[in-house]
Write a protein that holds these residues in place. Structure first.
Motif, PDB file in Angstrom:
ATOM      1  N   PHE A  97      42.671  38.284  46.654  1.00 22.05           N
ATOM      2  CA  PHE A  97      42.368  38.254  45.226  1.00 22.05           C
ATOM      3  C   PHE A  97      42.686  39.620  44.626  1.00 22.05           C
ATOM      4  CE2 PHE A  97      39.338  35.159  47.070  1.00 22.05           C
ATOM      5  CZ  PHE A  97      39.822  34.013  46.450  1.00 22.05           C
ATOM      6  N   GLY A  98      42.877  39.651  43.303  1.00 17.03           N
ATOM      7  CA  GLY A  98      43.288  40.872  42.649  1.00 17.03           C
ATOM      8  C   GLY A  98      42.261  41.504  41.731  1.00 17.03           C
ATOM      9  N   ASN A  99      41.085  40.840  41.587  1.00 18.86           N
ATOM     10  CA  ASN A  99      40.031  41.409  40.747  1.00 18.86           C
ATOM     11  C   ASN A  99      38.703  40.767  41.133  1.00 18.86           C
ATOM     12  OD1 ASN A  99      39.845  38.854  39.310  1.00 18.86           O
ATOM     13  ND2 ASN A  99      41.630  39.506  38.120  1.00 18.86           N
ATOM     14  N   TYR A 100      37.630  41.240  40.493  1.00 13.57           N
ATOM     15  CA  TYR A 100      36.295  40.772  40.868  1.00 13.57           C
ATOM     16  C   TYR A 100      35.963  39.394  40.301  1.00 13.57           C
ATOM     17  CZ  TYR A 100      35.547  45.444  42.729  1.00 13.57           C
ATOM     18  OH  TYR A 100      35.644  46.600  43.472  1.00 13.57           O
ATOM     19  N   SER A 101      36.836  38.867  39.458  1.00 15.92           N
ATOM     20  CA  SER A 101      36.699  37.477  39.016  1.00 15.92           C
ATOM     21  C   SER A 101      37.435  36.534  39.955  1.00 15.92           C
ATOM     22  CB  SER A 101      37.240  37.323  37.588  1.00 15.92           C
ATOM     23  OG  SER A 101      36.482  38.097  36.686  1.00 15.92           O
ATOM     24  N   LEU A 102      37.982  37.091  41.039  1.00 11.73           N
ATOM     25  CA  LEU A 102      38.745  36.360  42.057  1.00 11.73           C
ATOM     26  C   LEU A 102      40.019  35.762  41.476  1.00 11.73           C
ATOM     27  CD1 LEU A 102      35.962  34.656  44.232  1.00 11.73           C
ATOM     28  CD2 LEU A 102      36.788  37.017  44.220  1.00 11.73           C
ATOM     29  N   GLY A 103      40.655  36.548  40.598  1.00 13.25           N
ATOM     30  CA  GLY A 103      41.962  36.164  40.084  1.00 13.25           C
ATOM     31  C   GLY A 103      43.035  36.397  41.131  1.00 13.25           C
ATOM     32  N   LYS A 104      44.169  35.759  40.942  1.00 12.59           N
ATOM     33  CA  LYS A 104      45.285  35.860  41.872  1.00 12.59           C
ATOM     34  C   LYS A 104      45.759  37.302  41.997  1.00 12.59           C
ATOM     35  CE  LYS A 104      49.948  34.017  42.677  1.00 12.59           C
ATOM     36  NZ  LYS A 104      51.020  33.128  42.150  1.00 12.59           N
ATOM     37  N   PHE A 105      46.084  37.717  43.220  1.00  9.92           N
ATOM     38  CA  PHE A 105      46.574  39.079  43.450  1.00  9.92           C
ATOM     39  C   PHE A 105      48.005  39.216  42.975  1.00  9.92           C
ATOM     40  CE2 PHE A 105      48.869  42.117  46.207  1.00  9.92           C
ATOM     41  CZ  PHE A 105      48.225  43.276  45.810  1.00  9.92           C
ATOM     42  N   ASP A 106      48.252  40.234  42.152  1.00  9.62           N
ATOM     43  CA  ASP A 106      49.587  40.584  41.698  1.00  9.62           C
ATOM     44  C   ASP A 106      49.835  42.042  42.035  1.00  9.62           C
ATOM     45  OD1 ASP A 106      51.459  41.842  39.490  1.00  9.62           O
ATOM     46  OD2 ASP A 106      51.914  39.691  39.520  1.00  9.62           O
ATOM     47  N   ILE A 107      50.897  42.330  42.757  1.00 12.84           N
ATOM     48  CA  ILE A 107      51.128  43.671  43.283  1.00 12.84           C
ATOM     49  C   ILE A 107      51.294  44.722  42.183  1.00 12.84           C
ATOM     50  CG2 ILE A 107      53.644  43.484  43.426  1.00 12.84           C
ATOM     51  CD1 ILE A 107      53.404  44.913  46.188  1.00 12.84           C
ATOM     52  N   THR A 108      51.677  44.285  40.993  1.00 12.70           N
ATOM     53  CA  THR A 108      51.916  45.225  39.894  1.00 12.70           C
ATOM     54  C   THR A 108      50.711  45.402  38.981  1.00 12.70           C
ATOM     55  OG1 THR A 108      54.261  44.633  39.890  1.00 12.70           O
ATOM     56  CG2 THR A 108      53.412  45.756  37.940  1.00 12.70           C
ATOM     57  N   THR A 109      50.004  44.307  38.684  1.00 15.44           N
ATOM     58  CA  THR A 109      48.974  44.338  37.641  1.00 15.44           C
ATOM     59  C   THR A 109      47.537  44.266  38.139  1.00 15.44           C
ATOM     60  OG1 THR A 109      49.095  41.926  37.349  1.00 15.44           O
ATOM     61  CG2 THR A 109      50.566  43.290  35.997  1.00 15.44           C
ATOM     62  N   SER A 110      47.324  43.880  39.392  1.00 18.57           N
ATOM     63  CA  SER A 110      45.952  43.722  39.887  1.00 18.57           C
ATOM     64  C   SER A 110      45.318  45.071  40.206  1.00 18.57           C
ATOM     65  CB  SER A 110      45.923  42.850  41.147  1.00 18.57           C
ATOM     66  OG  SER A 110      46.336  41.540  40.869  1.00 18.57           O
ATOM     67  N   PRO A 111      44.102  45.343  39.721  1.00 19.73           N
ATOM     68  CA  PRO A 111      43.443  46.609  40.039  1.00 19.73           C
ATOM     69  C   PRO A 111      42.907  46.660  41.482  1.00 19.73           C
ATOM     70  CG  PRO A 111      42.023  45.264  38.667  1.00 19.73           C
ATOM     71  CD  PRO A 111      43.339  44.555  38.734  1.00 19.73           C
ATOM     72  N   ARG A 112      42.603  45.502  42.056  1.00 22.07           N
ATOM     73  CA  ARG A 112      42.010  45.443  43.390  1.00 22.07           C
ATOM     74  C   ARG A 112      42.895  44.662  44.360  1.00 22.07           C
ATOM     75  NH1 ARG A 112      38.921  49.329  43.581  1.00 22.07           N
ATOM     76  NH2 ARG A 112      37.996  48.476  45.478  1.00 22.07           N
ATOM     77  N   LEU A 113      42.667  44.901  45.626  1.00 23.33           N
ATOM     78  CA  LEU A 113      43.239  44.101  46.706  1.00 23.33           C
ATOM     79  C   LEU A 113      42.063  43.641  47.563  1.00 23.33           C
ATOM     80  CD1 LEU A 113      45.451  42.897  48.475  1.00 23.33           C
ATOM     81  CD2 LEU A 113      45.720  45.147  49.570  1.00 23.33           C
ATOM     82  N   ILE A 114      41.656  42.401  47.369  1.00 21.35           N
ATOM     83  CA  ILE A 114      40.503  41.835  48.072  1.00 21.35           C
ATOM     84  C   ILE A 114      41.015  40.890  49.147  1.00 21.35           C
ATOM     85  CG2 ILE A 114      38.377  40.491  47.829  1.00 21.35           C
ATOM     86  CD1 ILE A 114      38.418  41.436  44.822  1.00 21.35           C
ATOM     87  N   LEU A 115      40.701  41.205  50.397  1.00 16.77           N
ATOM     88  CA  LEU A 115      41.252  40.490  51.543  1.00 16.77           C
ATOM     89  C   LEU A 115      40.171  39.714  52.270  1.00 16.77           C
ATOM     90  CD1 LEU A 115      42.501  43.853  52.024  1.00 16.77           C
ATOM     91  CD2 LEU A 115      44.314  42.215  52.501  1.00 16.77           C
ATOM     92  N   LEU A 116      40.404  38.435  52.529  1.00 12.98           N
ATOM     93  CA  LEU A 116      39.482  37.574  53.263  1.00 12.98           C
ATOM     94  C   LEU A 116      40.138  37.174  54.573  1.00 12.98           C
ATOM     95  CD1 LEU A 116      38.505  37.459  50.272  1.00 12.98           C
ATOM     96  CD2 LEU A 116      37.718  35.145  50.734  1.00 12.98           C
ATOM     97  N   PHE A 117      39.429  37.381  55.667  1.00 16.02           N
ATOM     98  CA  PHE A 117      40.026  37.115  56.976  1.00 16.02           C
ATOM     99  C   PHE A 117      38.986  36.612  57.964  1.00 16.02           C
ATOM    100  CE2 PHE A 117      38.707  41.534  56.689  1.00 16.02           C
ATOM    101  CZ  PHE A 117      38.095  41.792  57.901  1.00 16.02           C
ATOM    102  N   LYS A 118      39.477  36.026  59.020  1.00 18.09           N
ATOM    103  CA  LYS A 118      38.584  35.545  60.085  1.00 18.09           C
ATOM    104  C   LYS A 118      39.287  35.635  61.432  1.00 18.09           C
ATOM    105  CE  LYS A 118      37.803  31.537  58.203  1.00 18.09           C
ATOM    106  NZ  LYS A 118      37.326  30.166  58.009  1.00 18.09           N
TER     107      LYS A 118
END
Length: 243
Positions: free
Chosen positions: A222-243
């Motif tokens: 995800f690219g923000n705290y609203s769980l919006g789609k990650f965009d490499i140019t415009t997203s302020p965050r890089l939120i990674l979910l893994f298992k």
């Protein structure tokens, strides 16, 4: 004065001035993120969450108020001492090195607010991912909330002055050798201080390489705290979910 950057976080995070500078962090945004994340993961009240590098416990305390059994851990003894006043039967705080497994089983392990990439040795970053994997239950999920380095570098404010509680912080930011630096100078209590934060500029590709080496699977970003789609140019965050 901080001279050796290899362990800068052990000195800076343990000072009261660190918490002064960052006292205006957006708590509403943090709560929104936790609401969105726990709902997305379909976590049920009573499930166990490990808040890795919890600081003074703001995320842990809120997660506990939602009904989760939370353990917050951090290397800063002063931060844990402060957070411990909020402990109860389902909220505990411990001093712990996140490079090492906590040796318990959790439904989710959260590493929030760019609390990754501080280490001097690259292997310690890999050890942290492996430690998270060890502490996850069979169906548990790891979450790393990191900055989007592409966005941060493109929007880097080179110099800034910020006054908080009567202390004027002179801040300079720059990049060097795949790290993002923030130099913080100020005078307080009759002394001059100079601290330098240094965070590895991990990209999505870098994390994917770490995850492969650690034997975990990245299943969502995800690219923000609203769980919006990650965009490499415009997203302020890089939120990674893994298992």
């Amino acid at each position: 004065m901080l001279k050796d950057l290899s362990m800068w976080y052990t000195s800076w995070f343990d000072t009261p001035y660190y918490h002064t500078l960052y006292k205006d962090r957006n708590h509403v945004e943090a709560k929104l993120f936790m609401d969105n994340l726990t709902q997305y993961l379909n976590l049920s009240p009573g499930e166990k969450i490990l808040d890795l590098a919890c600081g003074k416990g703001r995320h842990s305390i809120y997660l506990n108020s939602l009904g989760f059994n939370v353990t917050g851990v951090d290397l800063s003894e002063n931060s844990i001492a402060y957070a411990s006043q909020f402990e109860n039967d389902s909220l505990q705080f411990k001093v712990h090195d996140m490079c090492k497994p906590f040796n318990d089983s959790f439904t989710a392990v959260f590493n929030l607010f760019t609390s990754f990439g501080y280490f001097d040795k690259d292997d310690d970053n890999l050890k942290t991912i492996k430690a998270i994997k060890t502490d996850l239950s069979e169906y548990g999920v790891g979450v790393i909330d990191f900055m989007n380095v592409n966005y941060v570098i493109d929007n880097l404010v080179a110099e800034e002055t910020k006054t908080v509680d009567g202390i004027t912080f002179d801040i300079k930011r720059y990049t060097k050798d795949n790290y993002i630096y923030k130099n913080i100078s100020f005078e307080a209590d009759g002394e001059q201080f100079n601290f330098t934060e240094r965070v590895r500029a991990f990209s999505l590709a870098d994390f994917m390489d770490l995850f492969e080496k650690a034997g975990v699977y990245l299943f969502d970003t995800f690219g923000n705290y609203s769980l919006g789609k990650f965009d490499i140019t415009t997203s302020p965050r890089l939120i990674l979910l893994f298992k």
